[in-house]
Design an enzyme around this catalytic site. Sequence first.
Site: not given
Length: 334
Positions: A199, A257
Amino acid sequence: MPLYDLPQRPRRLRQTGNMRRLSRETRLSTDHLIQPLFVMAGENERQPIGSMPGQNRLTVDQLVQEARALDALGIPGIALFPKIPDDRKTTDARHAVDADGLYPRAIRAVKAEVPDLLVITDTALDPYNSDGHDGIVRDGDIDNDATLDVMCQIASVHADAGADIVAPSDMMDGRIGAIRTALDEAGHTDTALMSYTAKYASAYYGPFRDALDSAPRRREGVPVDKATYQMDPSNSDEALRELRLDLEEGADFVMVKPALPYLDVIRRIRDHSDVPVVAYNVSGEYAMIQAAAANGWLDERAGAMEALTSIRRAGADVILTYFARKVAQWLDEA
């Protein structure tokens, strides 16, 4: 007669729609889609999110209605995120472990009415944290291990409420192993873990933070951003290190992400992972297509389908996307 002797003519496989179907390498179906949804306190209300046209904060009763509709469309699951009132936010995020809080009540309501729909939950503290961070802020820094303690409790609360998959989005070190141990000790050996493996500290999260009011607070002693725990956008080798650790600690799914700016990372994770790879087509990616479509600069359906197909082509087995419901409807019409 052709002017040139070309024994190989790739255009032969592009001549008609059915020919293109037969030679298509990458396919997108509802099997690959998860719809993120936002839940808030109250009754019988849908509150539009200005920076995410078409998306709403939903009260629990409306959330259940939406869950039924998604299930009917063949969407396998939802990723659920709570909008917590400011008066329930504290520096220790203690409301996050309230078994009768908004989030557990929402989980129970969905599972009671749509039991086969997968409910994916997050243990990051930012919706509950008055400092706006995914972890506990102490002495101007994020306390990794104190955060793990709280998240282990949160994961057990979510599993008790019926969550099928716990998906920690915080990027604290060691959280997959700690949560796996906590879930197993609480008897939740069948609750799966979906790790936000890579992320990134991205500029594409703005609309999501609008939806939850979860941005870091601008005050003394609170880090101004999340760069000390989310990954540097310049790095991809680091993603493989995070992947190795997550797999060793027991992750059942691994995630990248955002998705579109990190297709290369998705590919690298896919090449090194023996569990399903997830990509999060985040709020900023969604908002860009919506804004361009609203201005007549591109076609929403064509742009969304192309973007999601590119994420699949890069190697994602599962995509969290705010387009999930629309894509299911578009595919049904095709």
